[in-house]
Scaffold this active site. Structure first.
Site, mmCIF file in Angstrom:
data_model
loop_
_atom_site.group_PDB
_atom_site.id
_atom_site.type_symbol
_atom_site.label_atom_id
_atom_site.label_comp_id
_atom_site.label_asym_id
_atom_site.label_seq_id
_atom_site.Cartn_x
_atom_site.Cartn_y
_atom_site.Cartn_z
ATOM 1 N N GLN A 177 11.373 -31.336 6.090
ATOM 2 C CA GLN A 177 11.367 -30.755 7.438
ATOM 3 C C GLN A 177 11.051 -29.255 7.424
ATOM 4 O OE1 GLN A 177 14.442 -32.134 10.140
ATOM 5 N NE2 GLN A 177 14.479 -30.131 11.133
ATOM 6 N N HIS A 215 17.126 -37.744 9.995
ATOM 7 C CA HIS A 215 16.564 -38.294 8.762
ATOM 8 C C HIS A 215 17.223 -39.633 8.464
ATOM 9 C CE1 HIS A 215 14.650 -34.432 7.200
ATOM 10 N NE2 HIS A 215 15.161 -34.127 8.379
ATOM 11 N N CYS A 259 17.004 -41.420 5.958
ATOM 12 C CA CYS A 259 17.538 -41.525 4.592
ATOM 13 C C CYS A 259 18.986 -41.034 4.548
ATOM 14 C CB CYS A 259 16.670 -40.756 3.597
ATOM 15 S SG CYS A 259 16.486 -39.009 3.954
ATOM 16 N N CYS A 278 10.133 -38.691 5.173
ATOM 17 C CA CYS A 278 10.545 -37.721 4.165
ATOM 18 C C CYS A 278 9.865 -38.060 2.836
ATOM 19 C CB CYS A 278 12.063 -37.700 4.003
ATOM 20 S SG CYS A 278 12.753 -39.066 3.085
ATOM 21 N N GLU A 279 9.530 -37.006 2.118
ATOM 22 C CA GLU A 279 8.827 -37.235 0.857
ATOM 23 C C GLU A 279 9.766 -37.676 -0.262
ATOM 24 O OE1 GLU A 279 6.904 -33.474 0.198
ATOM 25 O OE2 GLU A 279 8.455 -32.828 -1.206
ATOM 26 N N HIS A 280 11.078 -37.637 -0.014
ATOM 27 C CA HIS A 280 12.014 -38.059 -1.055
ATOM 28 C C HIS A 280 12.255 -39.559 -1.055
ATOM 29 C CE1 HIS A 280 13.330 -33.764 -0.178
ATOM 30 N NE2 HIS A 280 12.696 -33.743 -1.329
ATOM 31 N N HIS A 281 12.282 -40.169 0.137
ATOM 32 C CA HIS A 281 12.584 -41.604 0.232
ATOM 33 C C HIS A 281 11.516 -42.381 0.977
ATOM 34 C CE1 HIS A 281 16.464 -39.387 -0.011
ATOM 35 N NE2 HIS A 281 16.784 -40.362 -0.854
HETATM 36 ZN ZN ZN Z 1 14.829 -38.560 2.402
#
Ligand code: ZN
Length: 207
Positions: free
Chosen positions: A134, A162, A164, A93-96
């Site tokens: 996603q 996910h 995260c 994921c690009e957030h974490h």
């Molecule tokens: Zn994430």
């Protein structure tokens, strides 16, 4: 930091950090979490992490559109739905930058142009091996197939867990996220959509 990193073998593109700069960044994170990057067990870790990143994020090197354009073939007389189920993928994921592990199901209604199973799996793999959300992964796979094969319709369903979400924060174990992108007949014709969803084992009211 007294250790000299091994000589860089990075092929540095314009503005891209070198391998030793990337390894130094990993050492910074190791110190930041409270460990000692100079202890025996961690000496090789920055190098291994950077090599693992090369594998996990190898999707930036390839262009799936270009790849599909080179590999499709024309067939006459086949116009039924083609479905590929359970293509496994690993993404981040690009957030974490945490793993997303899951499966992709693809269906399309060909209009003369078809492509082999392994080629579609490679399209999934290339998009997955980038930082993703996603929803974008789902749309990118569908749009790539739509743009190159120009089928009468495409359906893509992605199921992802996910990490995260499952290993930190709210720690929701066993939760998976389902996203879908339906184009052409898959969007406009309820029978086509229902046929696709039943072929991938999902009821029409769930996706
Ligand atoms: Zn994430």
């Amino acid at each position: 930091m007294t250790r000299r990193p091994r000589a860089s073998t990075a092929k540095t593109k314009e503005g891209k950090p070198t391998r030793s700069e990337a390894e130094a960044a990993v050492r910074t994170l190791l110190e930041w979490i409270g460990d000692d990057p100079n202890r025996e067990g961690l000496l090789g870790t920055p190098g291994r992490v950077v090599r693992a990143y090369e594998d996990w994020f190898s999707g930036y090197k390839d262009d799936p559109l270009e790849f599909l354009r080179r590999t499709f073939r024309e067939v006459k007389g086949y116009d039924e739905m083609i479905v590929l189920r359970d293509i496994s993928f690993e993404s981040h994921c690009e957030h974490h930058m945490a793993p997303i592990i899951g499966r992709v199901h693809i269906g399309y209604l060909p209009d003369r142009k078809v492509v082999g199973i392994s080629k579609l799996a490679r399209v999934v793999e290339t998009f997955a091996r980038r930082l993703q959300v996603q929803e974008s992964l789902t749309a990118q796979i569908a749009n790539c197939i739509q743009n190159v094969l120009k089928p009468r319709g495409v359906g893509v369903v992605v199921e992802g867990v996910h990490q995260c979400m499952t290993t930190r924060g709210v720690r929701k174990h066993g939760v998976s996220m389902i996203t879908s992108q339906l184009l052409g007949h898959f969007r406009s014709d309820p029978r086509t959509r229902a046929e696709f969803l039943s072929m991938i084992g999902r009821a029409a009211d769930r996706a």
